[in-house]
Design a protein around this motif. Structure first.
Motif, PDB file in Angstrom:
ATOM      1  N   ILE A   6     -13.898  21.274   1.903  1.00  0.00           N
ATOM      2  CA  ILE A   6     -13.784  22.306   2.930  1.00  0.00           C
ATOM      3  C   ILE A   6     -14.243  23.662   2.395  1.00  0.00           C
ATOM      4  O   ILE A   6     -14.944  24.408   3.078  1.00  0.00           O
ATOM      5  N   LYS A   7     -13.857  23.968   1.164  1.00  0.00           N
ATOM      6  CA  LYS A   7     -14.207  25.273   0.585  1.00  0.00           C
ATOM      7  C   LYS A   7     -15.714  25.433   0.411  1.00  0.00           C
ATOM      8  O   LYS A   7     -16.213  26.552   0.299  1.00  0.00           O
ATOM      9  N   GLY A   8     -16.428  24.325   0.392  1.00  0.00           N
ATOM     10  CA  GLY A   8     -17.877  24.404   0.254  1.00  0.00           C
ATOM     11  C   GLY A   8     -18.607  24.477   1.578  1.00  0.00           C
ATOM     12  O   GLY A   8     -19.840  24.521   1.612  1.00  0.00           O
ATOM     13  N   ALA A   9     -17.861  24.518   2.671  1.00  0.00           N
ATOM     14  CA  ALA A   9     -18.483  24.556   3.994  1.00  0.00           C
ATOM     15  C   ALA A   9     -19.147  25.906   4.263  1.00  0.00           C
ATOM     16  O   ALA A   9     -18.714  26.944   3.764  1.00  0.00           O
ATOM     17  N   ASP A  10     -20.190  25.888   5.086  1.00  0.00           N
ATOM     18  CA  ASP A  10     -20.967  27.097   5.348  1.00  0.00           C
ATOM     19  C   ASP A  10     -20.140  28.221   5.956  1.00  0.00           C
ATOM     20  O   ASP A  10     -20.302  29.383   5.609  1.00  0.00           O
ATOM     21  N   ASN A  11     -19.265  27.874   6.899  1.00  0.00           N
ATOM     22  CA  ASN A  11     -18.554  28.934   7.623  1.00  0.00           C
ATOM     23  C   ASN A  11     -17.068  28.960   7.317  1.00  0.00           C
ATOM     24  O   ASN A  11     -16.252  29.317   8.161  1.00  0.00           O
ATOM     25  N   ILE A  12     -16.717  28.607   6.078  1.00  0.00           N
ATOM     26  CA  ILE A  12     -15.301  28.591   5.719  1.00  0.00           C
ATOM     27  C   ILE A  12     -14.690  29.990   5.842  1.00  0.00           C
ATOM     28  O   ILE A  12     -13.522  30.143   6.193  1.00  0.00           O
ATOM     29  N   GLU A  53      -6.615  17.630  -2.898  1.00  0.00           N
ATOM     30  CA  GLU A  53      -7.448  18.565  -3.660  1.00  0.00           C
ATOM     31  C   GLU A  53      -8.927  18.284  -3.404  1.00  0.00           C
ATOM     32  O   GLU A  53      -9.738  19.206  -3.259  1.00  0.00           O
ATOM     33  N   THR A  54      -9.285  17.013  -3.361  1.00  0.00           N
ATOM     34  CA  THR A  54     -10.673  16.630  -3.106  1.00  0.00           C
ATOM     35  C   THR A  54     -11.110  17.096  -1.724  1.00  0.00           C
ATOM     36  O   THR A  54     -12.215  17.620  -1.544  1.00  0.00           O
ATOM     37  N   TYR A  55     -10.231  16.900  -0.751  1.00  0.00           N
ATOM     38  CA  TYR A  55     -10.555  17.319   0.609  1.00  0.00           C
ATOM     39  C   TYR A  55     -10.689  18.843   0.698  1.00  0.00           C
ATOM     40  O   TYR A  55     -11.592  19.366   1.348  1.00  0.00           O
ATOM     41  N   ILE A  78       0.849  -1.181   0.000  1.00  0.00           N
ATOM     42  CA  ILE A  78       0.000   0.000   0.000  1.00  0.00           C
ATOM     43  C   ILE A  78       0.891   1.240   0.000  1.00  0.00           C
ATOM     44  O   ILE A  78       1.526   1.557   1.005  1.00  0.00           O
ATOM     45  N   GLU A  79       0.959   1.912  -1.132  1.00  0.00           N
ATOM     46  CA  GLU A  79       1.771   3.111  -1.242  1.00  0.00           C
ATOM     47  C   GLU A  79       0.987   4.175  -1.994  1.00  0.00           C
ATOM     48  O   GLU A  79      -0.058   3.902  -2.594  1.00  0.00           O
ATOM     49  N   LEU A  80       1.495   5.383  -1.972  1.00  0.00           N
ATOM     50  CA  LEU A  80       0.806   6.491  -2.619  1.00  0.00           C
ATOM     51  C   LEU A  80       1.858   7.462  -3.137  1.00  0.00           C
ATOM     52  O   LEU A  80       2.728   7.902  -2.396  1.00  0.00           O
ATOM     53  N   THR A  81       1.781   7.764  -4.429  1.00  0.00           N
ATOM     54  CA  THR A  81       2.730   8.713  -5.005  1.00  0.00           C
ATOM     55  C   THR A  81       2.393  10.124  -4.531  1.00  0.00           C
ATOM     56  O   THR A  81       1.274  10.395  -4.065  1.00  0.00           O
ATOM     57  N   LYS A  82       3.349  11.004  -4.674  1.00  0.00           N
ATOM     58  CA  LYS A  82       3.123  12.393  -4.316  1.00  0.00           C
ATOM     59  C   LYS A  82       1.986  12.977  -5.136  1.00  0.00           C
ATOM     60  O   LYS A  82       1.145  13.721  -4.619  1.00  0.00           O
ATOM     61  N   GLU A  83       1.930  12.605  -6.404  1.00  0.00           N
ATOM     62  CA  GLU A  83       0.886  13.116  -7.297  1.00  0.00           C
ATOM     63  C   GLU A  83      -0.501  12.652  -6.843  1.00  0.00           C
ATOM     64  O   GLU A  83      -1.456  13.436  -6.839  1.00  0.00           O
ATOM     65  N   ASP A  84      -0.607  11.386  -6.466  1.00  0.00           N
ATOM     66  CA  ASP A  84      -1.897  10.865  -6.011  1.00  0.00           C
ATOM     67  C   ASP A  84      -2.312  11.507  -4.684  1.00  0.00           C
ATOM     68  O   ASP A  84      -3.501  11.760  -4.453  1.00  0.00           O
ATOM     69  N   ALA A  85      -1.337  11.742  -3.820  1.00  0.00           N
ATOM     70  CA  ALA A  85      -1.638  12.403  -2.542  1.00  0.00           C
ATOM     71  C   ALA A  85      -2.157  13.817  -2.792  1.00  0.00           C
ATOM     72  O   ALA A  85      -3.086  14.280  -2.123  1.00  0.00           O
ATOM     73  N   GLU A  86      -1.563  14.484  -3.765  1.00  0.00           N
ATOM     74  CA  GLU A  86      -2.007  15.838  -4.112  1.00  0.00           C
ATOM     75  C   GLU A  86      -3.447  15.825  -4.607  1.00  0.00           C
ATOM     76  O   GLU A  86      -4.237  16.712  -4.268  1.00  0.00           O
ATOM     77  N   LYS A  87      -3.802  14.823  -5.408  1.00  0.00           N
ATOM     78  CA  LYS A  87      -5.163  14.716  -5.921  1.00  0.00           C
ATOM     79  C   LYS A  87      -6.161  14.497  -4.789  1.00  0.00           C
ATOM     80  O   LYS A  87      -7.244  15.089  -4.772  1.00  0.00           O
ATOM     81  N   ARG A  88      -5.808  13.639  -3.835  1.00  0.00           N
ATOM     82  CA  ARG A  88      -6.712  13.373  -2.714  1.00  0.00           C
ATOM     83  C   ARG A  88      -6.841  14.596  -1.815  1.00  0.00           C
ATOM     84  O   ARG A  88      -7.923  14.873  -1.281  1.00  0.00           O
TER      85      ARG A  88
END
Length: 250
Positions: free
Chosen positions: A135-141, A129-131, A117-127
């Motif tokens: 967060i940016k869609g939260a009501d009180n951001i 980004e999703t997170y 189970i490993e994760l490249t830097k690029e894949d970590a960046e994509k995940r």
């Protein structure tokens, strides 16, 4: 008192950025990788105050990261001890908690990699980004961001500066999901099925025990000892500490 939706989003943010030195992946795949009972309790009482303190610590951590480099454990160690001390924990105990948290996470990552189970830097960046998008869609951001802007940074910048930490989070999440899937498909009694948390905690203890015999563990402990010698040095206190800083790289 915060409104319910405000509390939820602030907890969601903190759950990933506080580093939560009180128990990694308590609930495994079905819960956030950074779940923490003490944090929820603290935030129910004074969530905004906790968020403001976190922004201050994150600002310090960014400055430390700029000086120590992305492979140094010290910025994360500093932030973890600092947040633990928000609970009025004495320095020796806060350092102990931070070290134990770091060992736990490193052990789980080490075991995950042994299972492929490993994760490249690029894949970590994509995940990440999703997170960030969630967060940016939260009501009180805007309210949350205001604390960071007051410190001269942004919430997003503080999270991007910790990509290695998030990458480790995601690897541990994937390991937890795999272990939980195996657990649920096993020949288990009703009592065992109802105690996934207990099973996961026991699993982590076994992994940590095995990790202590690995070469990586010795290197990690050397780096943590160097971090302990530096603490509580902030960005302005690192001048002339190049040799100690180099020793914190892991």
């Amino acid at each position: 008192m915060l409104k319910k939706n405000q509390f939820c989003v602030i907890y969601c943010v903190l759950a990933m950025i506080v580093l939560l030195f009180t128990g990694c992946v308590q609930g495994g795949a079905k819960r956030n990788v950074t779940d923490s009972v003490w944090l929820r309790e603290a935030m129910e009482a004074k969530g905004e105050a906790i968020m403001e303190l976190q922004a201050k610590i994150d600002a310090q951590k960014i400055k430390l990261r700029e000086q120590t480099g992305e492979d140094s454990l010290y910025p994360t160690f500093f932030a973890g001890v600092a947040m633990e001390r928000v609970r009025k924990t004495a320095k020796p105990e806060a350092v102990k908690v931070a070290k134990a948290w770091t060992v736990r996470r490193a052990a789980l990552e080490w075991y995950a990699k042994k299972r492929g189970i490993e994760l490249t830097k690029e894949d970590a960046e994509k995940r990440l980004e999703t997170y960030l998008a969630d967060i940016k869609g939260a009501d009180n951001i805007a309210q949350v961001e205001a604390y960071y802007e007051k410190e001269g940074i942004s919430l997003e910048a503080s999270m991007r500066a910790d990509l290695n930490l998030y990458r480790q989070n995601f690897i541990i999440e994937d390991l937890a999901a795999e272990i939980q899937d195996f657990y649920m498909r096993g020949a288990l009694t009703d009592e065992e099925i109802l105690n996934w948390d207990r099973y996961w905690q026991r699993f982590q203890k076994k992994v940590i025990k095995a990790y202590r015999d690995a070469e990586e563990y010795d290197r990690l402990m050397n780096a943590l000892r160097a971090c302990e010698q530096l603490y509580p040095a902030r960005s302005a206190g690192l001048e002339g500490q190049e040799e100690k800083i180099a020793a914190t790289v892991f």
